[in-house]
Design an enzyme around this catalytic site. Structure first.
Site, PDB file in Angstrom:
ATOM      1  N   TYR A  46     -14.495   1.457   9.752  1.00 50.61           N
ATOM      2  CA  TYR A  46     -13.070   1.771   9.876  1.00 50.61           C
ATOM      3  C   TYR A  46     -12.781   2.318  11.275  1.00 50.61           C
ATOM      4  O   TYR A  46     -11.895   1.836  11.982  1.00 50.61           O
ATOM      5  CB  TYR A  46     -12.707   2.812   8.826  1.00 50.61           C
ATOM      6  CG  TYR A  46     -11.252   3.209   8.775  1.00 50.61           C
ATOM      7  CD1 TYR A  46     -10.266   2.292   8.406  1.00 50.61           C
ATOM      8  CD2 TYR A  46     -10.852   4.521   9.046  1.00 50.61           C
ATOM      9  CE1 TYR A  46      -8.927   2.675   8.319  1.00 50.61           C
ATOM     10  CE2 TYR A  46      -9.518   4.899   8.960  1.00 50.61           C
ATOM     11  CZ  TYR A  46      -8.564   3.973   8.595  1.00 50.61           C
ATOM     12  OH  TYR A  46      -7.244   4.354   8.512  1.00 50.61           O
TER      13      TYR A  46
ATOM     14  N   GLY B 101       0.833  -1.209   0.000  1.00 50.33           N
ATOM     15  CA  GLY B 101       0.000   0.000   0.000  1.00 50.33           C
ATOM     16  C   GLY B 101       0.864   1.253   0.000  1.00 50.33           C
ATOM     17  O   GLY B 101       2.093   1.187  -0.071  1.00 50.33           O
TER      18      GLY B 101
ATOM     19  N   GLY C 259      -0.705 -11.752  18.539  1.00 43.92           N
ATOM     20  CA  GLY C 259      -0.331 -13.118  18.921  1.00 43.92           C
ATOM     21  C   GLY C 259       1.046 -13.485  18.370  1.00 43.92           C
ATOM     22  O   GLY C 259       1.872 -14.079  19.069  1.00 43.92           O
TER      23      GLY C 259
ATOM     24  N   ALA D 110      -0.957   0.811  13.244  1.00 49.43           N
ATOM     25  CA  ALA D 110      -1.354   2.055  12.593  1.00 49.43           C
ATOM     26  C   ALA D 110      -2.776   2.388  13.002  1.00 49.43           C
ATOM     27  O   ALA D 110      -3.728   1.764  12.544  1.00 49.43           O
ATOM     28  CB  ALA D 110      -1.274   1.887  11.080  1.00 49.43           C
TER      29      ALA D 110
ATOM     30  N   THR E  76      -2.321  11.822   5.241  1.00 54.61           N
ATOM     31  CA  THR E  76      -0.955  11.774   4.712  1.00 54.61           C
ATOM     32  C   THR E  76      -1.031  11.626   3.198  1.00 54.61           C
ATOM     33  O   THR E  76      -1.942  10.974   2.683  1.00 54.61           O
ATOM     34  CB  THR E  76      -0.207  10.595   5.350  1.00 54.61           C
ATOM     35  OG1 THR E  76      -0.181  10.798   6.770  1.00 54.61           O
ATOM     36  CG2 THR E  76       1.233  10.493   4.849  1.00 54.61           C
TER      37      THR E  76
ATOM     38  N   TYR F 104      -2.992  -6.324  25.269  1.00 48.73           N
ATOM     39  CA  TYR F 104      -1.796  -7.176  25.137  1.00 48.73           C
ATOM     40  C   TYR F 104      -0.608  -6.559  25.872  1.00 48.73           C
ATOM     41  O   TYR F 104       0.219  -7.254  26.446  1.00 48.73           O
ATOM     42  CB  TYR F 104      -1.450  -7.412  23.655  1.00 48.73           C
ATOM     43  CG  TYR F 104      -2.052  -8.690  23.129  1.00 48.73           C
ATOM     44  CD1 TYR F 104      -3.420  -8.794  22.903  1.00 48.73           C
ATOM     45  CD2 TYR F 104      -1.257  -9.817  22.878  1.00 48.73           C
ATOM     46  CE1 TYR F 104      -3.988  -9.968  22.432  1.00 48.73           C
ATOM     47  CE2 TYR F 104      -1.821 -10.993  22.414  1.00 48.73           C
ATOM     48  CZ  TYR F 104      -3.180 -11.070  22.189  1.00 48.73           C
ATOM     49  OH  TYR F 104      -3.730 -12.236  21.743  1.00 48.73           O
TER      50      TYR F 104
ATOM     51  N   ASP G 138      -3.394 -12.886   3.658  1.00 47.99           N
ATOM     52  CA  ASP G 138      -4.438 -12.107   4.309  1.00 47.99           C
ATOM     53  C   ASP G 138      -4.236 -12.237   5.829  1.00 47.99           C
ATOM     54  O   ASP G 138      -4.354 -13.331   6.380  1.00 47.99           O
ATOM     55  CB  ASP G 138      -5.792 -12.698   3.882  1.00 47.99           C
ATOM     56  CG  ASP G 138      -6.967 -12.037   4.586  1.00 47.99           C
ATOM     57  OD1 ASP G 138      -6.751 -11.237   5.519  1.00 47.99           O
ATOM     58  OD2 ASP G 138      -8.105 -12.347   4.195  1.00 47.99           O
TER      59      ASP G 138
END
Ligand code: UDP
Length: 328
Positions: A146, A11, A103, A115, A176, A160, A57
């Site tokens: 989102y 990306g 994990g 992000a 950005t 975590y 994925d």
């Protein structure tokens, strides 16, 4: 050699991060499922021995052989048009994908940076946005897939950190821009530049008085890099505080591109935030970071990139406009 896994590597931001870590001498494992990413963004790295690519994925179990020092989770659709087109994947990559990567970080003893986004502030009632503002998000609106995935991602990451003692970093990325943005992702900069290059009028949504603050990609990457190497586990805003209305911005683009297009007005998409500007005091203080590239220079570099695209690529973007955003 230190090893870093970068998700969303094909990306816009992911590919620039790959370049940066390669430049710093890291071994880079790049991962992407290419739903919104494009191999063109990283094909120049394929010949390097320190670079590997996995077409995977991240919402599925992730196996990486060997040691891993850092993980940067940048896989996610990131434009309103994409959330509307692939809402379930957007939710899954932020939630399930993040869980898998946390994990993996735990298993490898790696530090992970995720992000996050200014979208977690929603349509903000506090201006400029400081990290301690909790936000104003419509959970069930078109952007909710989102925004809520990213909010969940932050909670999961902190859990975590607290429960497993994992080394975590959270960057809240504000708008950005730069080379390799997808011309047809619907975001305002590729939209205006594509329109200028095709000789079409520039479509401003609403009255154009809504504001954004645009950060050039090299500055953004520098902030992310410094945050990763810092010892700070709470969210940090990284963006350029130079705020502008979308209408004034359209005028700047017309000047920059030397075209004589008009501005035309279209309806404002649902839940489009009215104002956005990062408070970057924290980044300044903790990371000694602030953006160095102004909009004039950054936009010039970005336009130079869009100019190199073929006419065929430019035409592909023609049919994606606001109506696609509103009519779903
Ligand atoms: N926008 C616009 N014309 C376009 C595309 C976007 O006026 O062709 C507006 C949009 O409504 C928003 C701003 O530009 O107010 C930034 O939109 P973008 O999708 O780039 O990012 P985000 O809304 O996520 O900040």
């Amino acid at each position: 050699m230190k090893k870093v896994l970068i998700t969303g590597a094909a990306g816009f931001l992911g590919s620039h991060l790959c370049d940066r870590f390669i430049k710093e001498g890291y071994g880079v494992i790049a991962m992407d499922n290419l739903i919104t990413g494009d191999l063109k963004n990283i094909e120049h790295l394929f010949k390097l021995e320190q670079f590997e690519f996995y077409n995977h994925d991240v919402t599925k179990f992730i196996h990486i052989p060997g040691e891993l020092d850092y993980i940067l989770h940048f896989a996610s659709p990131a434009s309103p048009i994409d959330y509307l087109k692939i809402p379930i994947q957007t939710l899954k990559v932020g939630a399930l994908g993040t869980h898998n990567l946390l994990g993996l970080a735990k298993e490898k003893g790696a530090r992970i940076l995720i992000a996050s986004t200014s979208e977690i502030y929603g349509d903000p009632l506090v201006h400029p946005q400081t990290e301690d503002y909790y936000g104003n998000v419509n959970t069930i609106g078109p952007r909710g897939v989102y925004d809520e995935a990213k909010r969940f991602q932050e909670s999961m990451t902190m859990a975590y950190h607290r429960f497993h003692g994992l080394e975590t970093r959270i960057v809240r990325i504000f708008n950005t821009y730069g080379p390799r943005m997808r011309l047809n992702d619907g975001r305002v900069i590729p939209a205006f530049m594509g329109q200028a290059l095709r000789g079409e009028d520039l479509t401003v949504f609403g009255d154009g008085l809504q504001t954004r603050s645009f950060c050039y990609v090299d500055d953004e990457v520098e902030g992310i890099y410094r945050l990763l190497l810092s010892d700070y586990s709470y969210p940090v805003n990284i963006g350029n505080p130079n705020e502008i209305t979308i209408k004034d911005f359209a005028e700047e683009i017309i000047k920059l591109t030397g075209t004589d297009q008009k501005i035309i007005y279209k309806p404002l998409p649902q839940d489009d935030p009215l104002q956005r500007q990062p408070d970057i005091s924290k980044a300044k203080e903790l990371l000694g970071w602030e953006p160095l590239i102004g909009r004039e220079e950054g936009m010039k570099r970005t336009f130079d990139y869009f100019k190199t695209l073929s006419t065929e690529e430019l035409q592909k973007t023609e049919h994606r406009d606001f109506s696609e955003r509103n009519n779903r």
